[in-house]
Design a protein around this motif. Structure first.
Motif, PDB file in Angstrom:
ATOM      1  N   GLN A 116      -0.958  25.865  39.122  1.00 11.72           N
ATOM      2  CA  GLN A 116      -0.634  26.170  40.526  1.00 11.72           C
ATOM      3  C   GLN A 116      -1.418  25.301  41.506  1.00 11.72           C
ATOM      4  O   GLN A 116      -0.977  25.080  42.645  1.00 11.72           O
ATOM      5  N   ARG A 137      -0.155  21.800  43.170  1.00 14.53           N
ATOM      6  CA  ARG A 137       0.579  21.776  44.434  1.00 14.53           C
ATOM      7  C   ARG A 137      -0.317  21.350  45.602  1.00 14.53           C
ATOM      8  O   ARG A 137       0.184  21.017  46.673  1.00 14.53           O
ATOM      9  N   TYR A 138      -1.613  21.351  45.372  1.00 19.53           N
ATOM     10  CA  TYR A 138      -2.535  20.834  46.389  1.00 19.53           C
ATOM     11  C   TYR A 138      -2.799  19.347  46.187  1.00 19.53           C
ATOM     12  O   TYR A 138      -3.246  18.662  47.101  1.00 19.53           O
ATOM     13  N   PRO A 161       1.161  16.609  46.746  1.00 21.23           N
ATOM     14  CA  PRO A 161       1.572  16.410  48.147  1.00 21.23           C
ATOM     15  C   PRO A 161       0.552  15.611  48.955  1.00 21.23           C
ATOM     16  O   PRO A 161       0.924  14.870  49.872  1.00 21.23           O
ATOM     17  N   TYR A 216       6.240  19.472  33.236  1.00 19.64           N
ATOM     18  CA  TYR A 216       6.322  20.335  34.416  1.00 19.64           C
ATOM     19  C   TYR A 216       7.749  20.406  34.979  1.00 19.64           C
ATOM     20  O   TYR A 216       7.968  21.000  36.027  1.00 19.64           O
ATOM     21  N   TYR A 260       8.649  23.701  41.610  1.00 25.14           N
ATOM     22  CA  TYR A 260       7.936  23.206  42.788  1.00 25.14           C
ATOM     23  C   TYR A 260       6.907  22.139  42.432  1.00 25.14           C
ATOM     24  O   TYR A 260       6.711  21.190  43.209  1.00 25.14           O
ATOM     25  N   VAL A 261       6.282  22.269  41.283  1.00 20.80           N
ATOM     26  CA  VAL A 261       5.306  21.260  40.871  1.00 20.80           C
ATOM     27  C   VAL A 261       6.000  19.929  40.587  1.00 20.80           C
ATOM     28  O   VAL A 261       5.542  18.865  41.026  1.00 20.80           O
ATOM     29  N   ASP A 278       6.973  18.129  43.685  1.00 17.13           N
ATOM     30  CA  ASP A 278       5.818  17.453  44.293  1.00 17.13           C
ATOM     31  C   ASP A 278       5.508  16.141  43.575  1.00 17.13           C
ATOM     32  O   ASP A 278       5.149  15.137  44.209  1.00 17.13           O
TER      33      ASP A 278
END
Length: 205
Positions: free
Chosen positions: A105, A108-109, A112, A138, A143-144, A147
């Motif tokens: 998780q 996601r930081y 992006p 992935y 969402y990963v 990104d």
């Protein structure tokens, strides 16, 4: 203080660091050295320290990240690892993203934020090709993977780079058609802007 004031303070500090203001850089480095990094300006401090840092700085931020127990503070340190200029450091940071030390998780930081670092552009495609087997895992984590694709595509600022990414994704049968279309549209706009303003941009260097 209002939420807006708190957020603007971090933005202002970051911009001064981007503009290479000596006083801001010195203050950020001083705060980092004495571990005076409140959460509301930690992003700005780590950004400035990393942009003006070296391999020793990277190792120290990484050490702090691994030792940090507060999730919010840990995430800010993680983001800081991807703000360096040096390709060799950035490659180490990217390798670290795929290690067991980083939660899925938290990717996601990472990805992006790569888009905003101009120094990632020369290495992101080569690194992605080299680690594609790991990155492809992935693909089911929607969402990963979005990104990851955005980081690969939007960082391109030349037609050659765009074509290279397109060919690679096609060769590996990557779907995510809407994500790719949106990202390539942004690339086309960026390339057109650079070509139309090349003379002005060269004067700003």
């Amino acid at each position: 203080e209002s939420t807006e004031q708190i957020m603007l303070r971090s933005v202002a500090i970051t911009f001064c660091g981007f503009a290479a203001d000596p006083e801001t850089i010195t203050e950020a480095q001083s705060r980092y050295a004495r571990k005076d990094t409140p959460l509301n300006i930690a992003d700005a401090i780590y950004y400035i320290v990393a942009r003006n840092g070296d391999h020793i700085t990277f190792a120290d931020i990484l050490k702090r990240y691994k030792a940090e127990s507060n999730i919010e503070a840990k995430v800010r340190l993680l983001i800081g690892l991807y703000q360096f200029k040096q390709p060799t450091i950035l490659e180490k940071a990217l390798d670290f993203a795929l290690s067991s030390s980083v939660r899925t998780q938290d990717l996601r930081y990472i990805f992006p934020n790569l888009v905003s670092n101009p120094y990632i552009k020369p290495i992101i495609i080569g690194w992605s090709k080299k680690h594609w087997t790991q990155l492809k895992k992935y693909e089911d984590t929607h969402y990963v993977f979005e990104d990851i694709l955005n980081a690969m595509i939007i960082t391109q600022i030349t037609k050659k780079g765009k074509l290279e990414v397109e060919a690679f994704l096609q060769k590996n049968s990557v779907t995510y058609e809407r994500t790719k279309a949106n990202a390539f549209e942004i690339v086309d706009l960026n390339i057109a802007f650079i070509e139309n303003n090349r003379k002005i941009l060269q004067q700003l260097k």
